[in-house]
Write a protein that holds these residues in place. Structure first.
Motif, PDB file in Angstrom:
ATOM      1  N   VAL A  29      41.553  32.110  40.613  1.00 67.57           N
ATOM      2  CA  VAL A  29      40.716  33.166  41.158  1.00 67.57           C
ATOM      3  C   VAL A  29      39.290  32.660  41.313  1.00 67.57           C
ATOM      4  O   VAL A  29      38.634  32.362  40.317  1.00 67.57           O
ATOM      5  CB  VAL A  29      40.735  34.414  40.246  1.00 67.57           C
ATOM      6  N   PRO A  30      38.771  32.527  42.535  1.00 70.60           N
ATOM      7  CA  PRO A  30      37.412  32.036  42.731  1.00 70.60           C
ATOM      8  C   PRO A  30      36.396  32.986  42.094  1.00 70.60           C
ATOM      9  O   PRO A  30      36.455  34.194  42.272  1.00 70.60           O
ATOM     10  CB  PRO A  30      37.269  32.005  44.263  1.00 70.60           C
ATOM     11  N   ALA A  31      35.462  32.399  41.341  1.00 68.13           N
ATOM     12  CA  ALA A  31      34.340  33.125  40.739  1.00 68.13           C
ATOM     13  C   ALA A  31      34.801  34.252  39.824  1.00 68.13           C
ATOM     14  O   ALA A  31      34.055  35.162  39.527  1.00 68.13           O
ATOM     15  CB  ALA A  31      33.421  33.694  41.819  1.00 68.13           C
ATOM     16  N   GLY A  32      36.049  34.234  39.373  1.00 68.71           N
ATOM     17  CA  GLY A  32      36.525  35.229  38.421  1.00 68.71           C
ATOM     18  C   GLY A  32      36.708  36.619  38.995  1.00 68.71           C
ATOM     19  O   GLY A  32      36.750  37.588  38.252  1.00 68.71           O
ATOM     20  N   LYS A  33      36.825  36.754  40.316  1.00 68.10           N
ATOM     21  CA  LYS A  33      36.994  38.067  40.929  1.00 68.10           C
ATOM     22  C   LYS A  33      38.468  38.403  41.000  1.00 68.10           C
ATOM     23  O   LYS A  33      39.293  37.602  41.444  1.00 68.10           O
ATOM     24  CB  LYS A  33      36.379  38.098  42.327  1.00 68.10           C
ATOM     25  N   ILE A  34      38.808  39.607  40.592  1.00 68.03           N
ATOM     26  CA  ILE A  34      40.201  40.033  40.580  1.00 68.03           C
ATOM     27  C   ILE A  34      40.308  41.394  41.261  1.00 68.03           C
ATOM     28  O   ILE A  34      39.402  42.235  41.161  1.00 68.03           O
ATOM     29  CB  ILE A  34      40.752  40.093  39.138  1.00 68.03           C
ATOM     30  N   THR A  35      41.383  41.623  41.988  1.00 66.53           N
ATOM     31  CA  THR A  35      41.592  42.865  42.705  1.00 66.53           C
ATOM     32  C   THR A  35      42.422  43.827  41.867  1.00 66.53           C
ATOM     33  O   THR A  35      42.989  43.454  40.832  1.00 66.53           O
ATOM     34  CB  THR A  35      42.302  42.601  44.037  1.00 66.53           C
ATOM     35  N   ARG A  36      42.504  45.055  42.343  1.00 68.02           N
ATOM     36  CA  ARG A  36      43.275  46.064  41.609  1.00 68.02           C
ATOM     37  C   ARG A  36      44.767  45.714  41.530  1.00 68.02           C
ATOM     38  O   ARG A  36      45.355  45.820  40.436  1.00 68.02           O
ATOM     39  CB  ARG A  36      43.063  47.431  42.255  1.00 68.02           C
ATOM     40  N   PRO A  37      45.432  45.318  42.641  1.00 70.61           N
ATOM     41  CA  PRO A  37      46.843  44.929  42.503  1.00 70.61           C
ATOM     42  C   PRO A  37      47.051  43.782  41.528  1.00 70.61           C
ATOM     43  O   PRO A  37      48.043  43.748  40.799  1.00 70.61           O
ATOM     44  CB  PRO A  37      47.235  44.534  43.936  1.00 70.61           C
ATOM     45  N   GLN A  38      46.125  42.804  41.518  1.00 69.93           N
ATOM     46  CA  GLN A  38      46.252  41.704  40.575  1.00 69.93           C
ATOM     47  C   GLN A  38      46.101  42.190  39.137  1.00 69.93           C
ATOM     48  O   GLN A  38      46.828  41.755  38.243  1.00 69.93           O
ATOM     49  CB  GLN A  38      45.208  40.633  40.887  1.00 69.93           C
ATOM     50  N   ALA A  39      45.139  43.094  38.917  1.00 68.46           N
ATOM     51  CA  ALA A  39      44.945  43.623  37.559  1.00 68.46           C
ATOM     52  C   ALA A  39      46.170  44.389  37.086  1.00 68.46           C
ATOM     53  O   ALA A  39      46.588  44.268  35.932  1.00 68.46           O
ATOM     54  CB  ALA A  39      43.706  44.507  37.524  1.00 68.46           C
ATOM     55  N   LEU A  40      46.771  45.177  37.962  1.00 64.43           N
ATOM     56  CA  LEU A  40      47.942  45.970  37.578  1.00 64.43           C
ATOM     57  C   LEU A  40      49.181  45.109  37.389  1.00 64.43           C
ATOM     58  O   LEU A  40      50.171  45.587  36.816  1.00 64.43           O
ATOM     59  CB  LEU A  40      48.215  47.044  38.634  1.00 64.43           C
ATOM     60  N   SER A  41      49.165  43.869  37.881  1.00 61.29           N
ATOM     61  CA  SER A  41      50.303  42.990  37.646  1.00 61.29           C
ATOM     62  C   SER A  41      50.327  42.445  36.225  1.00 61.29           C
ATOM     63  O   SER A  41      51.335  41.894  35.784  1.00 61.29           O
ATOM     64  CB  SER A  41      50.284  41.824  38.644  1.00 61.29           C
ATOM     65  N   VAL A  42      49.217  42.621  35.490  1.00 63.54           N
ATOM     66  CA  VAL A  42      49.176  42.234  34.079  1.00 63.54           C
ATOM     67  C   VAL A  42      49.868  43.328  33.263  1.00 63.54           C
ATOM     68  O   VAL A  42      49.481  44.503  33.356  1.00 63.54           O
ATOM     69  CB  VAL A  42      47.731  42.035  33.610  1.00 63.54           C
ATOM     70  N   PRO A  43      50.892  43.019  32.489  1.00 59.85           N
ATOM     71  CA  PRO A  43      51.654  44.068  31.784  1.00 59.85           C
ATOM     72  C   PRO A  43      50.800  44.969  30.906  1.00 59.85           C
ATOM     73  O   PRO A  43      51.014  46.192  30.877  1.00 59.85           O
ATOM     74  CB  PRO A  43      52.652  43.262  30.954  1.00 59.85           C
TER      75      PRO A  43
END
Length: 430
Positions: A29-43
């Protein structure tokens, strides 16, 4: 050979002072930016959001009016039906509340369009956060704003707004924005593990050769290498290295040793930012731990929603008359059946509950006993009529009325004479 050695030494120098988080962040993830779908993929994130939103969405919210020391529940209000049953939108009431809570947690704000017809609310329409743009003025004191959707401007009173950690009453700060680096590390750890699974657990690395390889040999080696790491079930997926070639790993073993430990640590840290104990997620929480979670995590969100409802769904005249919304929190606290029955018994004994009110909470049909107990099963009071009924004596009286004992009737003249004669005879005999 010399060029590869220099590159390897340079790579080791670059990663020498880096932590596992730094390596994962720079890799995916460039510069530590994460999107909502990516965050929700974390259990851990998905589980925390799910249990919080489901818990709140399952509660009913009602409209009350406070009049002095009396609280009256307002029945048959269309807004209560919209909030608890049918929103008159594609989402039902449960899905509507759940979506608002999810946006509140992750994006910092949940929005729902209020369809007003004069001073009546006709329907509630949830709007996804990315479809909404807020345009506000530059005055830090007298703040004003418009909400833009598909090029159309709406006023603030057109929307129900549930905001998290807002400083202007317009935009909130969600957990993704507030804890982006932690969520990025957790997501990239998941991606890194996925890569290991896809490659069958094989480690990444380089092939080095003492001799110069022809283009044909290089192409054949790439083809064999790709087939080996394609995670197929073929038993012939292997590479045979000729004399003078060997494999060099590109990743340090220290990173792999930290991976499982880091996954557990990340999950615990994510639970902390959501105020959800891991024991609540896995169902092992004690009654005390569960009730503490309700107080620390659920109650503040309920209060935020109630405040938003009071601000956006009440008319100015209703606010002046002390109308307010409140969730039904009675069934929220975890309590066993014995303690629940004892609590109801105490409530009935002190006059806080009527029998039919207790039966209503237990989803039982009423018995038609609108009484409040005033004594030890000896006096019953009807608050609707002001009557007091005593079953032991089968007598009914009115509250506030005083009764005087009946006076004995005065004796008649015949009775008086008879008493006098009898008295005289007795005196003569003496």
């Amino acid at each position: 050979m010399g060029l590869f050695s220099k590159w390897k030494e340079s790579r080791e120098d670059q990663t020498a002072g880096q932590t596992l988080e730094d390596i994962l962040l720079s890799a995916y993830v460039p510069a530590g930016k994460i999107t909502r779908p990516q965050a929700l993929s974390v259990p851990a994130v998905s589980s925390c959001v799910e249990i919080i939103s489901n818990t709140i969405a399952s509660l009913d919210v009602y409209l009350y009016q406070e009049d002095g020391k009396k609280v009256k529940k307002i029945d048959n209000d269309v807004r209560v039906r919209l909030l608890n049953d049918d929103t008159r939108d594609t989402l039902d009431a449960f899905q509507h509340k759940k979506a608002l809570v999810e946006d509140y947690l992750l994006d910092g704000g949940g929005y729902s369009y209020i369809q007003w017809v004069r001073n009546k609310v006709q329907s509630l329409h949830y709007v996804e956060n990315p479809n909404l743009v807020v345009s506000k003025n530059a005055d830090p004191i007298f703040k004003k704003y418009e909400i833009l959707i598909n090029g159309n401007a709406y006023q603030d009173f057109d929307f129900l707004k549930v905001l998290r950690k807002t400083r202007d009453g317009i935009n909130g700060k969600g957990i993704i924005q507030e804890n982006n680096k932690l969520l990025s590390v957790a997501y990239n750890t998941l991606v890194f593990e996925d890569v290991l699974v896809k490659t069958g657990g094989s480690k990444k690395g380089f092939l080095k050769s003492k001799n110069k390889l022809t283009r044909e040999v290089i192409d054949e080696m790439k083809k064999a290498w790709s087939l080996m790491f394609s995670n197929t079930d073929s038993a012939n997926d292997m590479i045979i290295l000729n004399d003078g070639m060997d494999f060099v790993e590109s990743s340090g073993s220290s990173v792999e040793m930290q991976l499982n430990e880091r996954k557990v640590t990340n999950a615990n840290e994510i639970c902390k930012i959501f105020n959800v104990p891991p024991s609540v997620l896995d169902g092992t929480a004690s009654e005390i731990a569960y009730n503490n979670w309700i107080r620390v995590c659920i109650y503040p969100i309920l209060t935020a929603i109630e405040t938003a409802l009071n601000r956006d769904l009440l008319l100015p005249s209703e606010k002046q008359k002390s109308f307010y919304y409140a969730f039904d929190r009675k069934k929220l606290m975890q309590i066993d059946i014995e303690k629940q029955m004892n609590a109801y018994k105490i409530g009935v004994d002190i006059g806080a509950y009527q029998i039919d009110e207790v039966r209503y909470d237990l989803d039982l049909e009423p018995l038609g006993l609108p009484f409040i107990k005033l004594g030890l099963d000896a006096v019953l009071y009807n608050p609707n009529t002001g009557e007091i009924y005593t079953p032991n004596t089968d007598k009914t009286s009115k509250m506030g009325e005083t009764s005087t004992p009946e006076e004995d009737p005065k004796p008649t003249e015949d009775v008086a004479e008879e008493v006098s004669v009898e008295g005289g005879d007795n005196n003569n005999e003496d």
